[in-house]
Design a protein around this motif. Structure first.
Motif, PDB file in Angstrom:
ATOM      1  N   ASP A 147     -18.940 -47.484   7.623  1.00 60.35           N
ATOM      2  CA  ASP A 147     -19.463 -48.657   6.914  1.00 60.35           C
ATOM      3  C   ASP A 147     -20.567 -49.393   7.673  1.00 60.35           C
ATOM      4  O   ASP A 147     -21.163 -50.321   7.149  1.00 60.35           O
ATOM      5  N   ARG A 148     -20.831 -48.984   8.920  1.00 60.84           N
ATOM      6  CA  ARG A 148     -21.896 -49.622   9.703  1.00 60.84           C
ATOM      7  C   ARG A 148     -22.354 -48.650  10.795  1.00 60.84           C
ATOM      8  O   ARG A 148     -21.603 -47.748  11.181  1.00 60.84           O
ATOM      9  N   ALA A 149     -23.541 -48.850  11.277  1.00 61.84           N
ATOM     10  CA  ALA A 149     -24.053 -48.000  12.353  1.00 61.84           C
ATOM     11  C   ALA A 149     -23.187 -48.184  13.601  1.00 61.84           C
ATOM     12  O   ALA A 149     -22.786 -49.299  13.929  1.00 61.84           O
ATOM     13  N   ALA A 199     -24.485 -40.741  16.740  1.00 64.67           N
ATOM     14  CA  ALA A 199     -25.064 -41.966  16.200  1.00 64.67           C
ATOM     15  C   ALA A 199     -24.722 -41.966  14.717  1.00 64.67           C
ATOM     16  O   ALA A 199     -25.456 -41.420  13.894  1.00 64.67           O
ATOM     17  N   LEU A 200     -23.577 -42.554  14.384  1.00 64.45           N
ATOM     18  CA  LEU A 200     -23.112 -42.575  13.004  1.00 64.45           C
ATOM     19  C   LEU A 200     -23.792 -43.706  12.242  1.00 64.45           C
ATOM     20  O   LEU A 200     -24.073 -44.763  12.799  1.00 64.45           O
ATOM     21  N   LYS A 201     -24.061 -43.454  10.961  1.00 67.07           N
ATOM     22  CA  LYS A 201     -24.725 -44.457  10.129  1.00 67.07           C
ATOM     23  C   LYS A 201     -23.906 -44.693   8.866  1.00 67.07           C
ATOM     24  O   LYS A 201     -23.078 -43.868   8.494  1.00 67.07           O
ATOM     25  N   TYR A 239     -13.986 -34.518  17.786  1.00 68.19           N
ATOM     26  CA  TYR A 239     -14.293 -35.579  18.736  1.00 68.19           C
ATOM     27  C   TYR A 239     -13.090 -36.504  18.904  1.00 68.19           C
ATOM     28  O   TYR A 239     -12.240 -36.577  18.040  1.00 68.19           O
ATOM     29  N   HIS A 240     -13.093 -37.254  20.003  1.00 66.14           N
ATOM     30  CA  HIS A 240     -12.176 -38.374  20.202  1.00 66.14           C
ATOM     31  C   HIS A 240     -12.939 -39.620  19.806  1.00 66.14           C
ATOM     32  O   HIS A 240     -14.118 -39.753  20.117  1.00 66.14           O
ATOM     33  N   SER A 241     -12.255 -40.556  19.148  1.00 64.63           N
ATOM     34  CA  SER A 241     -12.934 -41.781  18.714  1.00 64.63           C
ATOM     35  C   SER A 241     -12.722 -42.915  19.711  1.00 64.63           C
ATOM     36  O   SER A 241     -11.823 -42.867  20.550  1.00 64.63           O
ATOM     37  N   SER A 242     -13.519 -43.939  19.525  1.00 61.60           N
ATOM     38  CA  SER A 242     -13.283 -45.215  20.203  1.00 61.60           C
ATOM     39  C   SER A 242     -12.397 -46.046  19.281  1.00 61.60           C
ATOM     40  O   SER A 242     -12.125 -45.649  18.148  1.00 61.60           O
ATOM     41  N   VAL A 243     -12.001 -47.216  19.734  1.00 65.19           N
ATOM     42  CA  VAL A 243     -11.200 -48.092  18.873  1.00 65.19           C
ATOM     43  C   VAL A 243     -12.051 -48.699  17.770  1.00 65.19           C
ATOM     44  O   VAL A 243     -11.523 -49.139  16.754  1.00 65.19           O
ATOM     45  N   GLU A 244     -13.363 -48.716  17.928  1.00 73.44           N
ATOM     46  CA  GLU A 244     -14.240 -49.259  16.892  1.00 73.44           C
ATOM     47  C   GLU A 244     -14.081 -48.484  15.586  1.00 73.44           C
ATOM     48  O   GLU A 244     -14.068 -49.068  14.503  1.00 73.44           O
ATOM     49  N   LEU A 245     -13.919 -47.191  15.673  1.00 69.95           N
ATOM     50  CA  LEU A 245     -13.743 -46.371  14.480  1.00 69.95           C
ATOM     51  C   LEU A 245     -12.473 -46.782  13.730  1.00 69.95           C
ATOM     52  O   LEU A 245     -12.467 -46.906  12.514  1.00 69.95           O
ATOM     53  N   GLY A 246     -11.401 -47.024  14.467  1.00 72.26           N
ATOM     54  CA  GLY A 246     -10.143 -47.425  13.845  1.00 72.26           C
ATOM     55  C   GLY A 246     -10.184 -48.796  13.192  1.00 72.26           C
ATOM     56  O   GLY A 246      -9.314 -49.140  12.410  1.00 72.26           O
ATOM     57  N   ALA A 247     -11.221 -49.584  13.492  1.00 75.68           N
ATOM     58  CA  ALA A 247     -11.337 -50.934  12.934  1.00 75.68           C
ATOM     59  C   ALA A 247     -12.099 -50.973  11.612  1.00 75.68           C
ATOM     60  O   ALA A 247     -12.268 -52.035  11.032  1.00 75.68           O
ATOM     61  N   ILE A 248     -12.545 -49.815  11.115  1.00 75.78           N
ATOM     62  CA  ILE A 248     -13.292 -49.795   9.859  1.00 75.78           C
ATOM     63  C   ILE A 248     -12.374 -50.213   8.713  1.00 75.78           C
ATOM     64  O   ILE A 248     -11.294 -49.657   8.536  1.00 75.78           O
ATOM     65  N   PRO A 249     -12.789 -51.218   7.928  1.00 73.32           N
ATOM     66  CA  PRO A 249     -11.947 -51.620   6.797  1.00 73.32           C
ATOM     67  C   PRO A 249     -11.917 -50.524   5.735  1.00 73.32           C
ATOM     68  O   PRO A 249     -12.856 -49.754   5.602  1.00 73.32           O
ATOM     69  N   THR A 250     -10.840 -50.472   5.018  1.00 71.97           N
ATOM     70  CA  THR A 250     -10.695 -49.428   4.003  1.00 71.97           C
ATOM     71  C   THR A 250     -11.011 -49.976   2.622  1.00 71.97           C
ATOM     72  O   THR A 250     -10.866 -51.157   2.359  1.00 71.97           O
ATOM     73  N   VAL A 251     -11.464 -49.077   1.761  1.00 67.34           N
ATOM     74  CA  VAL A 251     -11.670 -49.406   0.356  1.00 67.34           C
ATOM     75  C   VAL A 251     -10.376 -49.122  -0.391  1.00 67.34           C
ATOM     76  O   VAL A 251      -9.856 -49.940  -1.117  1.00 67.34           O
ATOM     77  N   ALA A 252      -9.837 -47.959  -0.201  1.00 67.08           N
ATOM     78  CA  ALA A 252      -8.549 -47.554  -0.768  1.00 67.08           C
ATOM     79  C   ALA A 252      -7.996 -46.453   0.118  1.00 67.08           C
ATOM     80  O   ALA A 252      -8.744 -45.699   0.737  1.00 67.08           O
ATOM     81  N   ALA A 253      -6.710 -46.365   0.192  1.00 74.88           N
ATOM     82  CA  ALA A 253      -6.086 -45.393   1.090  1.00 74.88           C
ATOM     83  C   ALA A 253      -5.939 -44.031   0.429  1.00 74.88           C
ATOM     84  O   ALA A 253      -5.617 -43.920  -0.746  1.00 74.88           O
ATOM     85  N   GLU A 254      -6.199 -43.012   1.182  1.00 73.41           N
ATOM     86  CA  GLU A 254      -5.952 -41.630   0.779  1.00 73.41           C
ATOM     87  C   GLU A 254      -5.103 -41.046   1.892  1.00 73.41           C
ATOM     88  O   GLU A 254      -5.586 -40.884   3.006  1.00 73.41           O
ATOM     89  N   ARG A 255      -3.886 -40.792   1.620  1.00 72.34           N
ATOM     90  CA  ARG A 255      -2.952 -40.343   2.659  1.00 72.34           C
ATOM     91  C   ARG A 255      -3.302 -38.971   3.209  1.00 72.34           C
ATOM     92  O   ARG A 255      -3.577 -38.047   2.471  1.00 72.34           O
ATOM     93  N   ALA A 256      -3.239 -38.913   4.515  1.00 71.03           N
ATOM     94  CA  ALA A 256      -3.342 -37.625   5.185  1.00 71.03           C
ATOM     95  C   ALA A 256      -1.929 -37.055   5.271  1.00 71.03           C
ATOM     96  O   ALA A 256      -0.946 -37.787   5.181  1.00 71.03           O
TER      97      ALA A 256
END
Length: 182
Positions: A91-93, A108-110, A135-152
């Protein structure tokens, strides 16, 4: 633990259009050696209930042995099998995507980029798939707000050895001492 795996994956997934097939992880992707929660570690564990341990990770495998409450085992390794990865739309760079042995984020994700969560790693970090690489993520990735959940859908198999030296596999989460943080 199974609920934690499902909840963690579901919290960070968002509905998005289908990505090209080559950009998605293969079905039943195996994440070897992953211990999928904060402070999780493979070491001596203690059974907290009766637990069936199988000869292999295949359905219908022969029973290798059965554990009883308070029985100690050595947890050797594990594999998180991602039957269905959770999709995440960026949702953000941001700079993210870490690879062992390399300094700093590799991507560099956009906004609008799509990635797939493969397994939680604890402390808000994940193992994820992006354009054919893991890849391994940072905690910033886990903070992305969701629109709707799709269960893994994920299954965590643990390979253990009992005091008699027998080895086998279990999906049970009924173990103590798997959390190094207490």
């Amino acid at each position: 633990m199974k609920a934690l795996l499902l909840a963690a994956a579901g919290l960070f997934a968002s509905v998005a259009p289908s990505a090209q097939a080559g950009n998605q992880p293969p079905p039943n992707y195996e994440n070897w050696g992953v211990c999928p929660f904060e402070c999780c570690t493979y070491r001596e564990w203690t059974a907290s209930d009766d637990i069936d341990v199988y000869a292999t990770r295949k359905a219908g495998s022969a029973l290798a042995f059965r554990l009883h409450p308070d029985e100690k085992v050595t947890a050797l390794t594990g594999v998180v099998i991602t039957e269905k990865a959770a999709r995440v739309r960026i949702d953000r760079a941001m700079q993210d995507g870490y690879i062992d042995g390399k300094d700093g984020p590799q991507l560099a994700l956009k906004p609008g980029d799509m990635l797939y969560l493969l397994a939680p790693l604890g402390e808000g970090a994940f193992l994820f798939w992006y354009q054919g690489k893991v890849y391994h993520s940072s905690v910033e990735l886990g903070a992305i707000p969701t629109v709707a959940a799709e269960r893994a859908r994920m299954v965590w198999w643990k390979q253990i050895r009992n005091s008699a030296g027998k080895q086998g596999w279990t999906k049970s989460d009924k173990f103590g001492n798997a959390d190094a943080c207490g």
